[in-house]
Design an enzyme around this catalytic site. Structure first.
Site, PDB file in Angstrom:
ATOM      1  N   GLU A 129      45.255 -20.370  42.516  1.00 44.46           N
ATOM      2  CA  GLU A 129      44.608 -19.055  42.493  1.00 44.46           C
ATOM      3  C   GLU A 129      45.636 -17.926  42.632  1.00 44.46           C
ATOM      4  O   GLU A 129      45.332 -16.771  42.345  1.00 44.46           O
ATOM      5  CB  GLU A 129      43.561 -18.951  43.607  1.00 44.46           C
ATOM      6  N   LYS A 155      45.891 -15.866  50.142  1.00 41.68           N
ATOM      7  CA  LYS A 155      46.749 -17.046  49.991  1.00 41.68           C
ATOM      8  C   LYS A 155      48.152 -16.656  49.501  1.00 41.68           C
ATOM      9  O   LYS A 155      49.131 -17.336  49.782  1.00 41.68           O
ATOM     10  CB  LYS A 155      46.110 -18.041  49.018  1.00 41.68           C
TER      11      LYS A 155
HETATM   12  P1  NAP Z   1      37.779 -27.421  52.553  1.00 42.83           P
HETATM   13  O1  NAP Z   1      37.157 -28.740  52.237  1.00 42.83           O
HETATM   14  O2  NAP Z   1      36.990 -26.186  52.384  1.00 42.83           O
HETATM   15  O3  NAP Z   1      38.298 -27.504  54.075  1.00 42.83           O
HETATM   16  C1  NAP Z   1      38.707 -26.356  54.754  1.00 42.83           C
HETATM   17  C2  NAP Z   1      38.967 -26.720  56.202  1.00 42.83           C
HETATM   18  O4  NAP Z   1      39.401 -25.565  56.907  1.00 42.83           O
HETATM   19  C3  NAP Z   1      37.753 -27.264  56.962  1.00 42.83           C
HETATM   20  O5  NAP Z   1      38.172 -28.346  57.772  1.00 42.83           O
HETATM   21  C4  NAP Z   1      37.353 -26.087  57.830  1.00 42.83           C
HETATM   22  O6  NAP Z   1      36.689 -26.450  59.027  1.00 42.83           O
HETATM   23  C5  NAP Z   1      38.718 -25.514  58.152  1.00 42.83           C
HETATM   24  N1  NAP Z   1      38.662 -24.136  58.657  1.00 42.83           N
HETATM   25  C6  NAP Z   1      38.083 -23.067  58.060  1.00 42.83           C
HETATM   26  N2  NAP Z   1      38.256 -21.965  58.805  1.00 42.83           N
HETATM   27  C7  NAP Z   1      38.971 -22.351  59.902  1.00 42.83           C
HETATM   28  C8  NAP Z   1      39.453 -21.675  61.046  1.00 42.83           C
HETATM   29  N3  NAP Z   1      39.243 -20.366  61.253  1.00 42.83           N
HETATM   30  N4  NAP Z   1      40.168 -22.371  61.963  1.00 42.83           N
HETATM   31  C9  NAP Z   1      40.379 -23.690  61.812  1.00 42.83           C
HETATM   32  N5  NAP Z   1      39.911 -24.402  60.752  1.00 42.83           N
HETATM   33  C10 NAP Z   1      39.225 -23.728  59.811  1.00 42.83           C
HETATM   34  O7  NAP Z   1      39.123 -27.233  51.726  1.00 42.83           O
HETATM   35  P2  NAP Z   1      39.998 -28.316  50.908  1.00 42.83           P
HETATM   36  O8  NAP Z   1      39.460 -28.404  49.527  1.00 42.83           O
HETATM   37  O9  NAP Z   1      40.175 -29.532  51.727  1.00 42.83           O
HETATM   38  O10 NAP Z   1      41.372 -27.532  50.792  1.00 42.83           O
HETATM   39  C11 NAP Z   1      42.384 -27.667  51.783  1.00 42.83           C
HETATM   40  C12 NAP Z   1      43.319 -26.482  51.710  1.00 42.83           C
HETATM   41  O11 NAP Z   1      43.939 -26.442  50.422  1.00 42.83           O
HETATM   42  C13 NAP Z   1      42.677 -25.124  51.878  1.00 42.83           C
HETATM   43  O12 NAP Z   1      43.598 -24.291  52.541  1.00 42.83           O
HETATM   44  C14 NAP Z   1      42.453 -24.617  50.461  1.00 42.83           C
HETATM   45  O13 NAP Z   1      42.410 -23.225  50.443  1.00 42.83           O
HETATM   46  C15 NAP Z   1      43.673 -25.188  49.775  1.00 42.83           C
HETATM   47  N6  NAP Z   1      43.560 -25.512  48.367  1.00 42.83           N
HETATM   48  C16 NAP Z   1      42.543 -26.301  47.927  1.00 42.83           C
HETATM   49  C17 NAP Z   1      42.494 -26.667  46.585  1.00 42.83           C
HETATM   50  C18 NAP Z   1      41.412 -27.562  46.064  1.00 42.83           C
HETATM   51  O14 NAP Z   1      41.241 -27.622  44.843  1.00 42.83           O
HETATM   52  N7  NAP Z   1      40.721 -28.311  46.920  1.00 42.83           N
HETATM   53  C19 NAP Z   1      43.492 -26.213  45.715  1.00 42.83           C
HETATM   54  C20 NAP Z   1      44.521 -25.434  46.210  1.00 42.83           C
HETATM   55  C21 NAP Z   1      44.556 -25.103  47.552  1.00 42.83           C
HETATM   56  P3  NAP Z   1      35.066 -26.595  59.112  1.00 42.83           P
HETATM   57  O15 NAP Z   1      34.778 -28.006  58.678  1.00 42.83           O
HETATM   58  O16 NAP Z   1      34.800 -26.323  60.525  1.00 42.83           O
HETATM   59  O17 NAP Z   1      34.489 -25.578  58.168  1.00 42.83           O
HETATM   60  O1  F7E Z   2      35.009 -22.727  40.618  1.00 37.17           O
HETATM   61  C1  F7E Z   2      33.102 -21.514  37.712  1.00 37.17           C
HETATM   62  C2  F7E Z   2      33.749 -20.478  38.612  1.00 37.17           C
HETATM   63  O2  F7E Z   2      34.319 -22.769  42.987  1.00 37.17           O
HETATM   64  C3  F7E Z   2      35.643 -23.177  39.443  1.00 37.17           C
HETATM   65  C4  F7E Z   2      39.002 -23.905  45.565  1.00 37.17           C
HETATM   66  O3  F7E Z   2      39.310 -25.199  46.038  1.00 37.17           O
HETATM   67  O4  F7E Z   2      40.204 -24.292  43.536  1.00 37.17           O
HETATM   68  C5  F7E Z   2      38.935 -23.925  44.056  1.00 37.17           C
HETATM   69  O5  F7E Z   2      38.563 -22.640  43.604  1.00 37.17           O
HETATM   70  C6  F7E Z   2      35.182 -22.372  38.254  1.00 37.17           C
HETATM   71  C7  F7E Z   2      35.200 -20.854  38.459  1.00 37.17           C
HETATM   72  O6  F7E Z   2      36.648 -23.537  42.314  1.00 37.17           O
HETATM   73  C8  F7E Z   2      29.758 -22.111  38.964  1.00 37.17           C
HETATM   74  O7  F7E Z   2      33.438 -19.163  38.162  1.00 37.17           O
HETATM   75  C9  F7E Z   2      30.676 -21.690  37.053  1.00 37.17           C
HETATM   76  O8  F7E Z   2      35.725 -20.261  37.303  1.00 37.17           O
HETATM   77  O9  F7E Z   2      34.745 -24.949  41.790  1.00 37.17           O
HETATM   78  P1  F7E Z   2      35.099 -23.538  41.988  1.00 37.17           P
HETATM   79  P2  F7E Z   2      37.762 -22.393  42.237  1.00 37.17           P
HETATM   80  O10 F7E Z   2      37.193 -21.046  42.312  1.00 37.17           O
HETATM   81  O11 F7E Z   2      38.623 -22.716  41.074  1.00 37.17           O
HETATM   82  C10 F7E Z   2      41.283 -23.419  43.901  1.00 37.17           C
HETATM   83  C11 F7E Z   2      42.548 -23.984  43.318  1.00 37.17           C
HETATM   84  C12 F7E Z   2      41.357 -23.165  45.352  1.00 37.17           C
HETATM   85  O12 F7E Z   2      42.421 -22.947  45.904  1.00 37.17           O
HETATM   86  C13 F7E Z   2      40.065 -22.932  46.056  1.00 37.17           C
HETATM   87  O13 F7E Z   2      40.221 -23.126  47.460  1.00 37.17           O
HETATM   88  O14 F7E Z   2      33.819 -22.705  38.008  1.00 37.17           O
HETATM   89  N1  F7E Z   2      31.668 -21.734  37.979  1.00 37.17           N
HETATM   90  N2  F7E Z   2      29.487 -21.912  37.647  1.00 37.17           N
HETATM   91  C14 F7E Z   2      31.133 -22.012  39.175  1.00 37.17           C
HETATM   92  N3  F7E Z   2      31.713 -22.178  40.384  1.00 37.17           N
HETATM   93  C15 F7E Z   2      30.887 -22.468  41.413  1.00 37.17           C
HETATM   94  N4  F7E Z   2      31.445 -22.681  42.636  1.00 37.17           N
HETATM   95  N5  F7E Z   2      29.520 -22.557  41.270  1.00 37.17           N
HETATM   96  C16 F7E Z   2      28.898 -22.388  40.060  1.00 37.17           C
HETATM   97  O15 F7E Z   2      27.696 -22.474  39.950  1.00 37.17           O
END
Ligand code: NAP
Ligand code: F7E
Length: 345
Positions: A129, A155
Protein backbone atom coordinates in the site's frame (compact mmCIF):
# COMPACT_ATOMS: atom_id res chain seq x y z
CA UNK A 1 20.55 -21.46 23.09
CA UNK A 2 16.79 -21.14 22.58
CA UNK A 3 15.95 -17.86 20.89
CA UNK A 4 13.00 -15.74 22.03
CA UNK A 5 10.76 -14.14 19.44
CA UNK A 6 8.30 -11.46 20.49
CA UNK A 7 5.37 -11.25 18.07
CA UNK A 8 2.90 -8.38 18.15
CA UNK A 9 -0.39 -9.05 16.36
CA UNK A 10 -0.15 -12.76 17.15
CA UNK A 11 -3.95 -13.10 17.07
CA UNK A 12 -3.98 -11.96 13.42
CA UNK A 13 -3.45 -13.96 10.24
CA UNK A 14 0.32 -13.44 9.90
CA UNK A 15 0.95 -13.70 13.64
CA UNK A 16 -0.54 -17.19 13.67
CA UNK A 17 1.48 -18.46 10.67
CA UNK A 18 4.70 -16.85 11.89
CA UNK A 19 4.30 -18.31 15.38
CA UNK A 20 3.82 -21.77 13.84
CA UNK A 21 6.94 -21.39 11.70
CA UNK A 22 9.10 -20.17 14.59
CA UNK A 23 7.86 -22.89 16.94
CA UNK A 24 8.91 -25.44 14.33
CA UNK A 25 12.34 -23.79 14.38
CA UNK A 26 12.57 -24.21 18.16
CA UNK A 27 11.93 -20.61 19.25
CA UNK A 28 10.32 -19.55 22.52
CA UNK A 29 7.36 -17.46 21.42
CA UNK A 30 6.03 -14.56 23.43
CA UNK A 31 2.79 -13.42 21.84
CA UNK A 32 1.37 -9.95 22.41
CA UNK A 33 -2.40 -9.66 22.67
CA UNK A 34 -4.41 -6.61 23.59
CA UNK A 35 -7.20 -6.65 26.09
CA UNK A 36 -10.53 -7.14 24.30
CA UNK A 37 -14.01 -8.03 25.52
CA UNK A 38 -13.79 -11.49 24.00
CA UNK A 39 -10.74 -13.73 23.74
CA UNK A 40 -9.43 -13.92 20.20
CA UNK A 41 -7.07 -16.85 19.75
CA UNK A 42 -9.11 -18.82 17.21
CA UNK A 43 -6.40 -18.66 14.53
CA UNK A 44 -3.81 -20.10 16.93
CA UNK A 45 -6.31 -22.83 17.86
CA UNK A 46 -6.90 -23.56 14.17
CA UNK A 47 -3.16 -24.18 13.75
CA UNK A 48 -3.03 -26.17 17.02
CA UNK A 49 -0.36 -23.99 18.66
CA UNK A 50 -2.21 -21.87 21.25
CA UNK A 51 -0.81 -23.89 24.18
CA UNK A 52 2.79 -23.38 23.00
CA UNK A 53 2.70 -19.58 23.27
CA UNK A 54 3.40 -17.36 26.28
CA UNK A 55 0.88 -14.54 26.07
CA UNK A 56 1.51 -11.03 27.36
CA UNK A 57 -0.94 -8.14 27.54
CA UNK A 58 0.23 -5.48 25.10
CA UNK A 59 -1.12 -2.46 23.29
CA UNK A 60 0.76 -0.38 20.72
CA UNK A 61 -0.97 2.74 22.06
CA UNK A 62 0.51 2.43 25.59
CA UNK A 63 4.22 3.26 25.76
CA UNK A 64 4.72 2.31 29.43
CA UNK A 65 3.24 -1.12 28.73
CA UNK A 66 5.55 -1.56 25.72
CA UNK A 67 8.60 -0.62 27.82
CA UNK A 68 7.76 -3.08 30.60
CA UNK A 69 6.89 -5.96 28.28
CA UNK A 70 9.98 -5.60 26.12
CA UNK A 71 12.29 -5.27 29.13
CA UNK A 72 10.75 -8.37 30.77
CA UNK A 73 10.70 -10.46 27.60
CA UNK A 74 14.27 -9.59 26.49
CA UNK A 75 13.61 -10.88 22.97
CA UNK A 76 16.25 -11.80 20.41
CA UNK A 77 13.82 -10.91 17.62
CA UNK A 78 10.76 -8.65 17.52
CA UNK A 79 8.20 -9.04 14.75
CA UNK A 80 5.86 -6.05 14.76
CA UNK A 81 2.80 -7.38 12.94
CA UNK A 82 0.19 -5.51 14.97
CA UNK A 83 -1.76 -2.86 13.11
CA UNK A 84 -5.13 -1.43 12.24
CA UNK A 85 -4.76 -3.31 8.97
CA UNK A 86 -8.03 -2.68 7.13
CA UNK A 87 -7.65 0.02 4.47
CA UNK A 88 -11.39 0.81 4.38
CA UNK A 89 -11.52 1.50 8.11
CA UNK A 90 -8.52 3.83 7.88
CA UNK A 91 -10.64 6.36 5.94
CA UNK A 92 -13.16 6.33 8.79
CA UNK A 93 -10.57 6.21 11.63
CA UNK A 94 -7.49 8.01 10.29
CA UNK A 95 -6.19 9.29 13.65
CA UNK A 96 -6.49 5.94 15.38
CA UNK A 97 -4.83 4.26 12.39
CA UNK A 98 -1.92 6.71 12.54
CA UNK A 99 -1.51 6.24 16.27
CA UNK A 100 -1.28 2.45 15.98
CA UNK A 101 0.40 2.00 12.58
CA UNK A 102 2.82 4.96 12.66
CA UNK A 103 3.43 6.07 16.26
CA UNK A 104 3.15 2.49 17.51
CA UNK A 105 6.24 1.59 15.48
CA UNK A 106 8.23 4.44 17.03
CA UNK A 107 7.16 3.34 20.50
CA UNK A 108 8.65 -0.13 19.98
CA UNK A 109 11.82 1.23 18.36
CA UNK A 110 12.21 3.70 21.25
CA UNK A 111 11.91 0.85 23.74
CA UNK A 112 14.69 -1.06 21.95
CA UNK A 113 16.81 2.09 21.87
CA UNK A 114 16.08 3.03 25.50
CA UNK A 115 17.23 -0.37 26.78
CA UNK A 116 20.28 -0.36 24.49
CA UNK A 117 19.16 -3.70 23.03
CA UNK A 118 21.58 -3.52 20.12
CA UNK A 119 21.49 -7.29 19.58
CA UNK A 120 17.71 -7.40 19.26
CA UNK A 121 16.54 -7.66 15.64
CA UNK A 122 13.36 -5.89 14.55
CA UNK A 123 10.93 -6.67 11.72
CA UNK A 124 8.43 -4.05 10.55
CA UNK A 125 5.33 -5.16 8.64
CA UNK A 126 5.38 -2.72 5.73
CA UNK A 127 3.07 -3.06 2.78
CA UNK A 128 2.54 -2.70 -0.96
CA UNK A 129 0.00 0.00 0.00
CA UNK A 130 3.07 2.29 0.20
CA UNK A 131 3.15 2.15 -3.62
CA UNK A 132 -0.56 3.04 -3.87
CA UNK A 133 -0.91 4.98 -7.10
CA UNK A 134 1.90 2.93 -8.56
CA UNK A 135 4.69 4.92 -10.19
CA UNK A 136 6.17 1.92 -12.02
CA UNK A 137 5.10 -1.59 -13.01
CA UNK A 138 6.15 -3.92 -11.44
CA UNK A 139 7.03 -2.31 -8.11
CA UNK A 140 10.38 -3.02 -6.43
CA UNK A 141 12.52 -1.54 -3.63
CA UNK A 142 13.46 1.43 -5.86
CA UNK A 143 9.90 2.40 -6.84
CA UNK A 144 8.67 5.71 -5.39
CA UNK A 145 5.87 5.61 -2.88
CA UNK A 146 2.44 7.23 -3.34
CA UNK A 147 0.07 5.90 -0.66
CA UNK A 148 -3.66 6.29 -1.30
CA UNK A 149 -5.20 5.85 2.15
CA UNK A 150 -4.60 6.92 5.75
CA UNK A 151 -3.47 3.31 6.27
CA UNK A 152 -0.87 3.63 3.52
CA UNK A 153 0.32 6.99 4.82
CA UNK A 154 0.64 5.69 8.40
CA UNK A 155 2.52 2.62 7.18
CA UNK A 156 4.84 4.89 5.17
CA UNK A 157 5.83 6.58 8.43
CA UNK A 158 6.32 3.15 10.02
CA UNK A 159 8.55 2.15 7.12
CA UNK A 160 10.73 5.27 7.22
CA UNK A 161 11.10 5.33 11.01
CA UNK A 162 12.34 1.73 10.76
CA UNK A 163 14.92 2.82 8.17
CA UNK A 164 15.79 5.88 10.24
CA UNK A 165 16.49 3.97 13.49
CA UNK A 166 18.71 1.64 11.47
CA UNK A 167 20.67 4.56 10.03
CA UNK A 168 20.67 6.81 13.12
CA UNK A 169 21.13 4.31 15.95
CA UNK A 170 22.50 1.23 14.20
CA UNK A 171 19.49 -0.97 15.03
CA UNK A 172 19.08 -4.22 13.12
CA UNK A 173 15.66 -3.07 11.87
CA UNK A 174 14.26 -4.46 8.62
CA UNK A 175 11.15 -3.59 6.67
CA UNK A 176 9.26 -6.19 4.65
CA UNK A 177 7.22 -4.55 1.89
CA UNK A 178 4.74 -7.37 1.57
CA UNK A 179 2.11 -7.51 -1.14
CA UNK A 180 -1.36 -8.89 -0.33
CA UNK A 181 -1.19 -12.33 1.22
CA UNK A 182 -4.19 -14.40 2.04
CA UNK A 183 -5.12 -17.74 3.60
CA UNK A 184 -7.98 -19.59 5.25
CA UNK A 185 -7.13 -17.42 8.30
CA UNK A 186 -7.60 -14.09 6.49
CA UNK A 187 -10.04 -11.70 8.20
CA UNK A 188 -13.55 -11.98 6.74
CA UNK A 189 -13.68 -8.27 5.83
CA UNK A 190 -10.88 -8.60 3.23
CA UNK A 191 -12.13 -9.23 -0.28
CA UNK A 192 -10.68 -12.73 -0.84
CA UNK A 193 -12.17 -14.21 2.34
CA UNK A 194 -15.37 -12.28 1.79
CA UNK A 195 -15.66 -14.02 -1.58
CA UNK A 196 -14.72 -17.56 -0.48
CA UNK A 197 -16.95 -17.41 2.59
CA UNK A 198 -19.78 -15.64 0.71
CA UNK A 199 -19.81 -18.21 -2.11
CA UNK A 200 -19.73 -21.06 0.44
CA UNK A 201 -22.79 -19.57 2.16
CA UNK A 202 -24.61 -19.06 -1.14
CA UNK A 203 -23.86 -22.66 -2.18
CA UNK A 204 -25.19 -23.89 1.18
CA UNK A 205 -28.38 -21.85 0.79
CA UNK A 206 -27.55 -19.59 3.78
CA UNK A 207 -27.31 -16.40 1.71
CA UNK A 208 -28.69 -15.20 -1.66
CA UNK A 209 -26.28 -12.52 -2.80
CA UNK A 210 -22.73 -11.32 -2.18
CA UNK A 211 -22.32 -7.52 -2.25
CA UNK A 212 -18.93 -6.19 -3.29
CA UNK A 213 -17.26 -2.91 -4.35
CA UNK A 214 -14.74 -2.28 -7.12
CA UNK A 215 -14.33 -5.51 -9.12
CA UNK A 216 -11.62 -4.14 -11.39
CA UNK A 217 -8.84 -3.44 -8.88
CA UNK A 218 -5.89 -5.79 -9.37
CA UNK A 219 -3.80 -7.33 -6.62
CA UNK A 220 -0.69 -9.49 -6.40
CA UNK A 221 -2.04 -12.16 -4.03
CA UNK A 222 0.20 -14.75 -2.34
CA UNK A 223 -0.17 -17.25 0.49
CA UNK A 224 0.50 -15.92 4.01
CA UNK A 225 2.24 -19.17 5.02
CA UNK A 226 4.91 -18.51 2.37
CA UNK A 227 5.29 -14.84 3.28
CA UNK A 228 6.06 -15.31 6.99
CA UNK A 229 9.13 -17.29 5.97
CA UNK A 230 10.45 -14.14 4.28
CA UNK A 231 10.00 -12.20 7.55
CA UNK A 232 12.15 -14.71 9.40
CA UNK A 233 14.78 -14.78 6.65
CA UNK A 234 15.14 -10.98 6.82
CA UNK A 235 16.10 -11.17 10.49
CA UNK A 236 18.67 -13.91 9.85
CA UNK A 237 20.77 -11.65 7.59
CA UNK A 238 23.96 -10.06 8.93
CA UNK A 239 22.74 -6.67 7.70
CA UNK A 240 19.21 -5.28 8.03
CA UNK A 241 17.39 -4.18 4.87
CA UNK A 242 14.15 -3.60 3.00
CA UNK A 243 12.63 -6.27 0.80
CA UNK A 244 9.66 -6.51 -1.56
CA UNK A 245 7.80 -9.81 -1.13
CA UNK A 246 5.32 -10.68 -3.89
CA UNK A 247 4.38 -13.35 -6.42
CA UNK A 248 4.95 -11.18 -9.53
CA UNK A 249 1.45 -11.99 -10.83
CA UNK A 250 -1.68 -9.89 -10.58
CA UNK A 251 -5.41 -10.64 -10.90
CA UNK A 252 -8.58 -8.55 -10.65
CA UNK A 253 -11.28 -9.15 -8.05
CA UNK A 254 -13.50 -10.21 -10.97
CA UNK A 255 -10.94 -12.88 -11.93
CA UNK A 256 -10.73 -14.13 -8.36
CA UNK A 257 -14.49 -14.70 -8.41
CA UNK A 258 -14.36 -16.43 -11.82
CA UNK A 259 -11.69 -18.85 -10.56
CA UNK A 260 -13.40 -19.46 -7.22
CA UNK A 261 -16.98 -19.98 -8.51
CA UNK A 262 -16.47 -23.41 -10.21
CA UNK A 263 -15.08 -24.74 -6.92
CA UNK A 264 -18.63 -24.30 -5.60
CA UNK A 265 -20.26 -25.73 -8.73
CA UNK A 266 -21.07 -22.25 -10.05
CA UNK A 267 -20.26 -20.54 -13.33
CA UNK A 268 -20.22 -16.75 -13.39
CA UNK A 269 -21.59 -14.66 -16.22
CA UNK A 270 -21.18 -10.89 -15.92
CA UNK A 271 -23.73 -8.35 -17.02
CA UNK A 272 -23.74 -4.52 -16.77
CA UNK A 273 -20.86 -2.16 -16.07
CA UNK A 274 -19.28 -0.49 -13.01
CA UNK A 275 -21.82 -0.07 -10.19
CA UNK A 276 -24.53 -1.75 -12.29
CA UNK A 277 -22.47 -4.92 -12.75
CA UNK A 278 -24.03 -8.16 -11.61
CA UNK A 279 -22.73 -11.71 -11.56
CA UNK A 280 -25.18 -14.42 -12.53
CA UNK A 281 -24.71 -18.13 -11.87
CA UNK A 282 -25.28 -19.61 -15.34
CA UNK A 283 -26.34 -22.92 -13.85
CA UNK A 284 -29.24 -21.53 -11.77
CA UNK A 285 -29.84 -18.22 -13.55
CA UNK A 286 -29.72 -16.48 -10.15
CA UNK A 287 -27.94 -13.18 -9.51
CA UNK A 288 -25.33 -13.94 -6.85
CA UNK A 289 -23.00 -10.89 -7.07
CA UNK A 290 -24.17 -7.28 -6.87
CA UNK A 291 -22.33 -3.99 -6.32
CA UNK A 292 -22.75 -1.83 -3.25
CA UNK A 293 -21.19 1.66 -3.32
CA UNK A 294 -20.47 1.35 0.42
CA UNK A 295 -17.56 -0.96 -0.43
CA UNK A 296 -15.82 1.52 -2.74
CA UNK A 297 -12.95 3.56 -1.30
CA UNK A 298 -12.51 7.35 -1.53
CA UNK A 299 -9.18 6.70 -3.30
CA UNK A 300 -8.34 3.34 -4.82
CA UNK A 301 -5.15 1.41 -5.46
CA UNK A 302 -5.82 0.15 -8.97
CA UNK A 303 -2.91 -2.12 -9.76
CA UNK A 304 -0.27 -3.83 -7.66
CA UNK A 305 2.33 -6.27 -8.94
CA UNK A 306 5.61 -6.81 -7.16
CA UNK A 307 9.13 -7.70 -8.21
CA UNK A 308 10.82 -9.83 -5.53
CA UNK A 309 14.14 -10.40 -7.33
CA UNK A 310 16.19 -9.02 -4.42
CA UNK A 311 14.45 -11.29 -1.88
CA UNK A 312 15.01 -14.22 -4.22
CA UNK A 313 18.71 -13.45 -4.69
CA UNK A 314 19.68 -12.29 -1.21
CA UNK A 315 17.29 -14.22 1.05
CA UNK A 316 16.78 -17.26 -1.15
CA UNK A 317 13.02 -16.70 -0.71
CA UNK A 318 10.57 -18.16 -3.18
CA UNK A 319 6.82 -18.16 -3.34
CA UNK A 320 5.71 -21.82 -3.17
CA UNK A 321 1.92 -21.55 -3.55
CA UNK A 322 0.41 -20.34 -6.82
CA UNK A 323 -2.78 -18.34 -7.26
CA UNK A 324 -5.16 -21.19 -8.08
CA UNK A 325 -3.78 -23.29 -5.21
CA UNK A 326 -4.42 -20.35 -2.88
CA UNK A 327 -8.02 -19.91 -4.06
CA UNK A 328 -8.63 -23.68 -3.77
CA UNK A 329 -7.20 -23.76 -0.24
CA UNK A 330 -9.41 -20.88 0.89
CA UNK A 331 -12.53 -22.22 -0.81
CA UNK A 332 -12.08 -25.69 0.70
CA UNK A 333 -11.58 -24.28 4.21
CA UNK A 334 -14.71 -22.11 3.97
CA UNK A 335 -16.85 -24.90 2.54
CA UNK A 336 -15.77 -27.07 5.49
CA UNK A 337 -16.49 -24.33 8.03
CA UNK A 338 -19.93 -23.59 6.57
CA UNK A 339 -20.70 -27.33 6.37
CA UNK A 340 -19.75 -27.77 10.03
CA UNK A 341 -21.54 -24.53 11.04
CA UNK A 342 -18.40 -23.26 12.78
CA UNK A 343 -18.82 -20.02 14.68
CA UNK A 344 -15.26 -18.65 14.70
CA UNK A 345 -14.49 -17.65 11.15
P1 NAP B 1 -4.59 -8.77 10.95
O1 NAP B 1 -5.05 -10.18 10.73
O2 NAP B 1 -5.56 -7.67 10.82
O3 NAP B 1 -3.93 -8.71 12.41
C1 NAP B 1 -3.63 -7.49 13.01
C2 NAP B 1 -3.18 -7.75 14.44
O4 NAP B 1 -2.85 -6.51 15.06
C3 NAP B 1 -4.23 -8.42 15.33
O5 NAP B 1 -3.59 -9.39 16.13
C4 NAP B 1 -4.71 -7.27 16.19
O6 NAP B 1 -5.20 -7.67 17.46
C5 NAP B 1 -3.42 -6.50 16.36
N1 NAP B 1 -3.62 -5.12 16.82
C6 NAP B 1 -4.40 -4.17 16.26
N2 NAP B 1 -4.32 -3.02 16.94
C7 NAP B 1 -3.46 -3.26 17.98
C8 NAP B 1 -2.97 -2.47 19.05
N3 NAP B 1 -3.34 -1.19 19.23
N4 NAP B 1 -2.08 -3.02 19.91
C9 NAP B 1 -1.70 -4.30 19.78
N5 NAP B 1 -2.16 -5.12 18.79
C10 NAP B 1 -3.02 -4.59 17.90
O7 NAP B 1 -3.37 -8.43 9.98
P2 NAP B 1 -2.43 -9.42 9.12
O8 NAP B 1 -3.08 -9.65 7.80
O9 NAP B 1 -2.01 -10.56 9.95
O10 NAP B 1 -1.20 -8.46 8.84
C11 NAP B 1 -0.09 -8.41 9.73
C12 NAP B 1 0.65 -7.11 9.53
O11 NAP B 1 1.14 -7.04 8.19
C13 NAP B 1 -0.16 -5.85 9.72
O12 NAP B 1 0.69 -4.87 10.26
C14 NAP B 1 -0.58 -5.44 8.31
O13 NAP B 1 -0.83 -4.07 8.26
C15 NAP B 1 0.64 -5.87 7.53
N6 NAP B 1 0.44 -6.27 6.15
C16 NAP B 1 -0.49 -7.21 5.84
C17 NAP B 1 -0.61 -7.64 4.52
C18 NAP B 1 -1.60 -8.70 4.14
O14 NAP B 1 -1.88 -8.84 2.94
N7 NAP B 1 -2.10 -9.50 5.08
C19 NAP B 1 0.22 -7.09 3.54
C20 NAP B 1 1.17 -6.15 3.91
C21 NAP B 1 1.29 -5.76 5.23
P3 NAP B 1 -6.77 -8.03 17.71
O15 NAP B 1 -6.89 -9.49 17.35
O16 NAP B 1 -6.94 -7.74 19.13
O17 NAP B 1 -7.57 -7.15 16.80
O1 F7E C 1 -9.11 -5.05 -0.80
C1 F7E C 1 -11.43 -4.25 -3.54
C2 F7E C 1 -10.86 -3.09 -2.74
O2 F7E C 1 -9.56 -5.08 1.63
C3 F7E C 1 -8.53 -5.46 -2.02
C4 F7E C 1 -4.54 -5.44 3.76
O3 F7E C 1 -4.01 -6.65 4.24
O4 F7E C 1 -3.49 -5.74 1.64
C5 F7E C 1 -4.75 -5.54 2.27
O5 F7E C 1 -5.34 -4.34 1.82
C6 F7E C 1 -9.21 -4.78 -3.18
C7 F7E C 1 -9.39 -3.27 -3.02
O6 F7E C 1 -7.22 -5.55 0.75
C8 F7E C 1 -14.53 -5.25 -1.94
O7 F7E C 1 -11.40 -1.85 -3.20
C9 F7E C 1 -13.86 -4.79 -3.95
O8 F7E C 1 -9.07 -2.66 -4.24
O9 F7E C 1 -8.94 -7.23 0.46
P1 F7E C 1 -8.78 -5.78 0.58
P2 F7E C 1 -6.29 -4.26 0.53
O10 F7E C 1 -7.04 -3.01 0.62
O11 F7E C 1 -5.51 -4.52 -0.70
C10 F7E C 1 -2.52 -4.72 1.87
C11 F7E C 1 -1.25 -5.12 1.18
C12 F7E C 1 -2.35 -4.39 3.29
O12 F7E C 1 -1.28 -4.00 3.73
C13 F7E C 1 -3.59 -4.30 4.12
O13 F7E C 1 -3.28 -4.41 5.50
O14 F7E C 1 -10.53 -5.31 -3.28
N1 F7E C 1 -12.79 -4.65 -3.12
N2 F7E C 1 -14.95 -5.15 -3.23
C14 F7E C 1 -13.17 -4.95 -1.87
N3 F7E C 1 -12.46 -4.98 -0.72
C15 F7E C 1 -13.13 -5.33 0.39
N4 F7E C 1 -12.44 -5.41 1.56
N5 F7E C 1 -14.48 -5.62 0.39
C16 F7E C 1 -15.23 -5.59 -0.76
O15 F7E C 1 -16.41 -5.85 -0.75
Amino acid sequence: MVKTAFITGISGQDGAYLAKLLLEKGYRIVGATRRTASINTHRLQYLGIEQDIEFVEFDLLEFTNILRVIERTAPDEIYNLAAQSFVGTSFEQPLFTADVDAMGVTRILEAIRTFGMTNCRYYQASTSELFGKAQAVPQNEQTSFHPRSPYGVAKLYGHWITVNYREAFGLHSSSGILFNHESPLRGVEFVTRKITLGLANIAAGNQDVLELGNLDAQRDWGFAGDYVEAMWLMLQQDEPGDYVIATGKTHSIRKFIEIAAPLYGMEIEWSGEAEDAIGIDRKTGKTIITINQAFFRPAEVDLLIGDSSIARDKLGWNCKTNFSELVEMMAAADQKRVGERQVNF
